[in-house]
Write a protein that holds these residues in place. Sequence first.
Motif, short mmCIF file in Angstrom:
data_model
loop_
_atom_site.label_atom_id
_atom_site.label_comp_id
_atom_site.label_asym_id
_atom_site.label_seq_id
_atom_site.Cartn_x
_atom_site.Cartn_y
_atom_site.Cartn_z
N ARG A 65 3.96 5.45 -5.39
CA ARG A 65 3.94 4.48 -6.48
C ARG A 65 4.50 5.10 -7.75
NH1 ARG A 65 -1.24 2.36 -4.90
NH2 ARG A 65 -0.78 0.41 -3.87
N ARG A 71 -6.15 7.94 2.27
CA ARG A 71 -6.05 6.64 2.96
C ARG A 71 -6.64 6.76 4.37
NH1 ARG A 71 -4.13 1.18 1.36
NH2 ARG A 71 -4.35 0.17 3.33
N GLY A 81 -0.72 -11.39 -2.63
CA GLY A 81 -1.93 -11.22 -3.45
C GLY A 81 -2.60 -9.87 -3.25
N THR A 119 -10.43 -7.66 -10.21
CA THR A 119 -9.56 -8.49 -9.36
C THR A 119 -10.37 -9.63 -8.73
OG1 THR A 119 -9.97 -6.83 -7.69
CG2 THR A 119 -7.81 -6.79 -8.72
N SER A 120 -11.54 -9.28 -8.18
CA SER A 120 -12.33 -10.31 -7.51
C SER A 120 -12.92 -11.29 -8.52
CB SER A 120 -13.49 -9.69 -6.72
OG SER A 120 -12.99 -8.81 -5.76
N GLY A 123 -0.81 -7.28 -1.78
CA GLY A 123 0.27 -6.39 -1.40
C GLY A 123 0.52 -6.50 0.09
N ASP A 124 1.28 -5.54 0.64
CA ASP A 124 1.51 -5.57 2.09
C ASP A 124 1.96 -4.19 2.56
OD1 ASP A 124 1.79 -6.52 4.72
OD2 ASP A 124 2.49 -8.46 3.98
N TRP A 173 -2.16 11.26 -1.04
CA TRP A 173 -2.50 9.84 -0.84
C TRP A 173 -2.83 9.59 0.62
CZ3 TRP A 173 0.54 6.64 2.37
CH2 TRP A 173 -0.03 5.38 2.57
N ARG A 223 6.58 0.51 -6.09
CA ARG A 223 6.90 1.59 -5.15
C ARG A 223 7.97 2.46 -5.79
NH1 ARG A 223 3.08 -0.56 -3.29
NH2 ARG A 223 2.73 -1.27 -1.15
N ARG A 276 0.51 0.50 2.51
CA ARG A 276 -0.13 0.81 1.24
C ARG A 276 -0.66 -0.46 0.58
NH1 ARG A 276 1.12 5.64 -3.07
NH2 ARG A 276 -1.04 5.55 -3.75
N GLY A 321 -12.11 -3.02 -7.75
CA GLY A 321 -12.89 -4.04 -7.06
C GLY A 321 -13.46 -5.12 -7.93
N LEU A 359 -12.28 4.44 -8.75
CA LEU A 359 -11.22 3.51 -8.36
C LEU A 359 -11.80 2.27 -7.67
CD1 LEU A 359 -8.28 2.62 -7.77
CD2 LEU A 359 -8.37 3.99 -5.71
N CYS A 390 -3.69 -3.44 -0.19
CA CYS A 390 -5.04 -3.25 -0.74
C CYS A 390 -6.01 -2.87 0.37
CB CYS A 390 -5.50 -4.56 -1.40
SG CYS A 390 -7.20 -4.49 -1.95
N ILE A 391 -6.61 -1.70 0.22
CA ILE A 391 -7.56 -1.25 1.26
C ILE A 391 -8.85 -2.08 1.18
CG2 ILE A 391 -8.78 0.56 -0.05
CD1 ILE A 391 -8.46 2.40 2.39
C1 HEM Z 1 -9.59 -10.25 -4.79
C2 HEM Z 1 -9.72 -8.95 -4.88
C3 HEM Z 1 -8.60 -7.94 -4.85
C4 HEM Z 1 -7.25 -8.11 -5.06
C5 HEM Z 1 -6.51 -9.40 -5.38
C6 HEM Z 1 -6.63 -6.81 -4.90
C7 HEM Z 1 -5.27 -6.57 -5.01
C8 HEM Z 1 -4.67 -5.34 -4.79
C9 HEM Z 1 -3.25 -5.11 -4.81
C10 HEM Z 1 -2.20 -6.17 -5.07
C11 HEM Z 1 -3.04 -3.80 -4.56
C12 HEM Z 1 -1.68 -3.09 -4.48
C13 HEM Z 1 -1.19 -3.22 -3.04
C14 HEM Z 1 0.24 -2.79 -2.82
O1 HEM Z 1 0.78 -2.04 -3.64
O2 HEM Z 1 0.84 -3.21 -1.78
C15 HEM Z 1 -4.33 -3.17 -4.36
C16 HEM Z 1 -4.52 -1.85 -4.06
C17 HEM Z 1 -5.76 -1.28 -3.89
N1 HEM Z 1 -6.97 -1.93 -3.93
FE1 HEM Z 1 -7.28 -3.91 -4.18
N2 HEM Z 1 -7.60 -5.89 -4.63
C18 HEM Z 1 -8.82 -6.53 -4.57
C19 HEM Z 1 -10.04 -5.96 -4.31
C20 HEM Z 1 -10.26 -4.63 -4.06
C21 HEM Z 1 -11.56 -4.03 -3.80
C22 HEM Z 1 -12.86 -4.81 -3.74
C23 HEM Z 1 -11.35 -2.69 -3.65
C24 HEM Z 1 -12.33 -1.60 -3.36
C25 HEM Z 1 -13.62 -1.70 -3.31
C26 HEM Z 1 -9.92 -2.45 -3.79
C27 HEM Z 1 -9.34 -1.22 -3.69
C28 HEM Z 1 -7.97 -1.00 -3.74
C29 HEM Z 1 -7.37 0.32 -3.55
C30 HEM Z 1 -8.11 1.62 -3.29
C31 HEM Z 1 -5.98 0.14 -3.64
C32 HEM Z 1 -4.92 1.22 -3.50
C33 HEM Z 1 -4.52 1.36 -2.03
C34 HEM Z 1 -3.51 2.46 -1.77
O3 HEM Z 1 -2.76 2.83 -2.67
O4 HEM Z 1 -3.48 2.96 -0.63
N3 HEM Z 1 -9.30 -3.65 -4.05
N4 HEM Z 1 -5.31 -4.15 -4.51
#
Ligand code: HEM
Length: 499
Positions: free
Chosen positions: A101, A128, A436, A308-309, A438-439, A124, A375, A442, A305, A300, A444-445
């Motif tokens: 990123r 992951r 929403g 966004t939610s 990503g895809d 990373w 990216r 990498r 978390g 993080l 959203c975990i």
């Molecule tokens: C509606 C709720 C959520 C939305 C819309 C959302 C959206 C996203 C998006 C768009 C990304 C970037 C993905 C990409 O670059 O392809 C991301 C990454 C991430 N999200 Fe979420 N997220 C949500 C909830 C959560 C929750 C609840 C957690 C953890 C408890 C979380 C943890 C993470 C982490 C750790 C990443 C980085 C993943 C990586 O780089 O490997 N997210 N999220």
Amino acid sequence: MECSLSLFAVIIVGLTSLVYLFFKRKFSYWANRGVKQLEPRIPVGNLLQKHFRTIIGNIYAVKDGSAFVGGYFFTKPVVVATDLDFVQDILIRDFNNFHARGEYNNEEVEPITAHMFSLDGPKWKSLRVKFSPTFSSGKLKFMFPTIVEVSQRFREALDELLCADNVQDVKDLSARFTTDVIGSCAFGIECNSLKDPDNEFRKYGRMAFQLKIGILTRALMMLFPAAAKIFRLKVFQEDMTEFFMRIVRETVEYRQTNKIKRNDFMNSLIELMNTSTRDSDTNTELEKLTLEQATAQAFLFFIAGFETSSTTMMFTLYELALNQDIQEKARKEIEEILKKYEGDLSYEAVKEMAYVDQIINEALRKYTPVVALTRKAVDNYKVRNSNVTIEKGTTILIPAYAIHHDPKYYLDPEKFDPDRFTPDQIKNRHPMTFLGFGDGPRNCIGLRFGTMQTQIGLITLLKNYRFEVCSKTQIPMKFSETNPILSPEDGLHLKIEKL
Ligand code: HEM
């Protein structure tokens, strides 16, 4: 005197011309490669507006049918993807060249920034691999009752508030709910934001999205990360970092001393601090987590978390207040399925509520919380079916919000229509039209967890209350210019009627 004045004028004109030529050369980067670009302005490039949504939307708007449009962040050339096959190449097919990123982080000076979102490369990958089992549906099923418990407290708190006033700020309420959920699941702590809106978790949660760093510091981090590291620049305020370090240290010590095991993220963190894991792809042993590394991940999960939610929940309620027929249809589905499960809000019951899920997806489309995915090219990359090469180190932006609002993919994009997310409709669209979460590897975990807490929160609310717009409701919606996550400018007030 006259002579020195004219010398001064010559120097000024000379310097101005040099500066102009410098920028002209920098701002010809894309045009020289035959790539369409949005005309930049000296010295900021295309960074003219405050919010990323508008900045990237403006670049996306000049698309010409090719894979991407060029933009400039100050003098740094960036790619804004405009073709969905190209998006798929970046996120999935050629992920090996785009696994980074390129976010600024400084593990040494500010360990809390060394988390999964901002780290790249083997660091990373190692995180992951370690955390993927934590977010599996099996593990999340165990966290389900904790979220339901928080939702009951949510209902009790709302009942009390409604006795005083039936108009409430659902932005604040949703954030208090998701703060308590993540607090319980990531830290194993009852934050009690629902009862005490000014507790420390809410305070520092808010602070994480209101960075105090100035434009110059940001520019330095973006353009010259190596220099920013030498100057030991920090992203977050000291007291916020200290708060999270203290909370994790105390929780880990308490659980280890008292041999407490729970089904939550903190438990996974402690396990990963005590035992090493294996990467099955490379068959290598991964090192145990240090306390600092564990804290950075807990932090993080908290910031990724809750906001966004909660914005997803809040925008869904906003649209349901505007569209009473959709609200009624959702409530009917909830009532019918709960009846089948004898009133028990179980994991299986939630999974059956397909219309509620459609509504959430449509809210994520229309109000995409993360407006663009990022990216970085780790090597030179020749764009498929073109002569253009993206140079190593270039930032690629995938404009999720702009794609979600492109009438080419979603007819009448400003209309809130959950039927866009029936299985048939989804099948008929390009897989990259919904970003929403990503895809690719990498993405959203926390996708499942985020969806689950949003579903439980909404189901609890819709079952017990009716939401309507009132004179305090902002129509049309005005977005905040300062919060990087899409959110309303002020609160979001709705009239709430107890059923
Ligand atoms: C509606 C709720 C959520 C939305 C819309 C959302 C959206 C996203 C998006 C768009 C990304 C970037 C993905 C990409 O670059 O392809 C991301 C990454 C991430 N999200 Fe979420 N997220 C949500 C909830 C959560 C929750 C609840 C957690 C953890 C408890 C979380 C943890 C993470 C982490 C750790 C990443 C980085 C993943 C990586 O780089 O490997 N997210 N999220």
